[in-house]
Design a protein around this motif. Structure first.
Motif, mmCIF file in Angstrom:
data_model
loop_
_atom_site.group_PDB
_atom_site.id
_atom_site.type_symbol
_atom_site.label_atom_id
_atom_site.label_comp_id
_atom_site.label_asym_id
_atom_site.label_seq_id
_atom_site.Cartn_x
_atom_site.Cartn_y
_atom_site.Cartn_z
ATOM 1 N N LEU A 332 -10.425 -55.203 77.539
ATOM 2 C CA LEU A 332 -9.811 -56.516 77.777
ATOM 3 C C LEU A 332 -8.532 -56.606 76.958
ATOM 4 O O LEU A 332 -8.556 -56.554 75.731
ATOM 5 C CB LEU A 332 -10.795 -57.615 77.371
ATOM 6 N N LYS A 333 -7.391 -56.678 77.646
ATOM 7 C CA LYS A 333 -6.111 -56.807 76.935
ATOM 8 C C LYS A 333 -5.817 -58.283 76.762
ATOM 9 O O LYS A 333 -5.749 -59.002 77.759
ATOM 10 C CB LYS A 333 -4.982 -56.156 77.728
ATOM 11 N N ARG A 334 -5.674 -58.726 75.553
ATOM 12 C CA ARG A 334 -5.383 -60.146 75.343
ATOM 13 C C ARG A 334 -3.941 -60.330 74.951
ATOM 14 O O ARG A 334 -3.394 -59.555 74.233
ATOM 15 C CB ARG A 334 -6.270 -60.716 74.238
#
Ligand code: TRP
Length: 334
Positions: A332-334
């Motif tokens: 998950l790239k935030r």
């Protein structure tokens, strides 16, 4: 390795009822590890709910167990003391490892068979997969050494098998943990049936001395300890009761069993039992006092919990990101 130190991990169920067997065989010696190892000691409240709990009691016992560990000499500055449910990675890795643990393996666990008999109306899936959650506890921290009682050996073996299987599929991910059982002198037997190990869940209270028992209770239990029809105070295979009392005396006083035998030569059993009870009560008095001081200071215990959870999470999350990557979970790239 964590912070350049090898890791020790052990879990304890939240019950304030630990015995002198737990103390002498395990906890008392734990503080020595912190010199050479990074030690994690975890109060396993998630394991506890595999059997029905009264919520208020579970909460109280969680505080008590933490306080008791500290009262037994585990300094939160030198050891990471924390509560399992405060670090969600335990549940997360537990699920993942469930998928690498075989139904047949879990079915062979003697503790599952015992507990299913005792809780016939609540044989839930958590009781069955208990060992893969325990494997997660251990493997999350890249643990080298796990102090365990003989009743947990089978679970530890399974944790090793799960880790080996996972590493075999995905390449080196987990350290394979070793069990550690302290040398002799550590096996404390029941006072009522001295050929059986002292068990914290024994229905006969006279068989078990608890770390937090008061002096009167301790003396009373030792006075009732089962011995034999002989009169000689010596250790030997044919003298389980006397041997156990000599072992307990030796552990609490630091004297050897031979020294104790000489000290009590010519004593009657009654006086001997009283002396062992006194030695035990004297040694535990400071532990009890420290426990009482700590348990009255909830705010401090909560600070210890918060700092412990934070430190545990810092270590656990490294393993989790490695595991996620190896499994093929998307990041998950935030
Ligand atoms: N199953 C252990 C017991 O009942 C407690 C435990 C949970 C544990 N996780 C652990 C012990 C990890 C050692 C390592 O005593």
């Amino acid at each position: 390795m964590y912070n350049d130190k090898k890791v020790v991990f052990s879990g304890v169920q939240p019950s304030g009822n630990l015995t002198i067997g737990n103390y002498l065989g395990a906890i008392k010696n734990f503080s020595a590890f912190s010199e050479d190892y990074h030690c994690f000691y975890c109060v396993v409240d998630m394991h506890a709910i595999t059997v029905r709990q009264v919520p208020a009691e579970l909460r109280r016992r969680t505080y008590e167990t933490l306080a008791l560990y500290m009262a037994c000499g585990l300094d939160p500055q030198k050891n990471t003391l924390f509560v399992q449910s405060h670090v969600p990675a335990h549940a997360e890795l537990g699920w993942i490892l469930d998928c690498y643990t075989m139904f047949g393996e879990l079915s062979r666990m003697t503790q599952f068979k015992d507990k299913s008999q005792k809780n016939a109306d609540n044989i839930n899936a958590g009781l069955f997969t208990y060992p893969s959650l325990m494997a997660a506890d251990i493997l999350l921290y890249q643990t080298e050494m796990v102090p365990v009682g003989s009743d947990q050996r089978q679970h530890l073996e399974l944790a090793r098998d799960i880790a080996t299987r996972f590493n075999g599929i995905y390449g080196d991910t987990f350290v394979i943990p070793e069990g550690y059982t302290p040398k002799d002198g550590a096996r404390i037997m029941s006072l009522a049936e001295p050929t059986k190990k002292m068990s914290k869940s024994d229905a006969n209270e006279n068989a078990v001395v608890r770390i937090l028992d008061d002096k009167d209770a301790i003396i009373r239990k030792f006075k009732r300890a089962v011995t034999d029809s002989d009169t000689e105070i010596r250790a030997g295979a044919d003298k389980a009761g006397i041997t156990n009392l000599l072992t307990i005396y030796s552990c609490f006083t630091g004297k050897t069993v031979e020294e104790a035998e000489r000290e009590f030569a010519g004593f009657g059993y009654g006086d001997f039992k009283l002396a062992v009870g006194e030695a035990c009560a004297d040694a535990l008095a400071p532990v009890r006092a420290e426990f009482n001081r700590l348990i009255a200071d909830k705010a401090y215990l909560e600070t210890v919990m918060a700092e412990g959870a934070e430190a545990a999470y810092r270590c656990a999350r490294r393993t989790m990101s490695k595991v996620r990557r190896k499994l093929g979970f998307t990041e998950l790239k935030r």
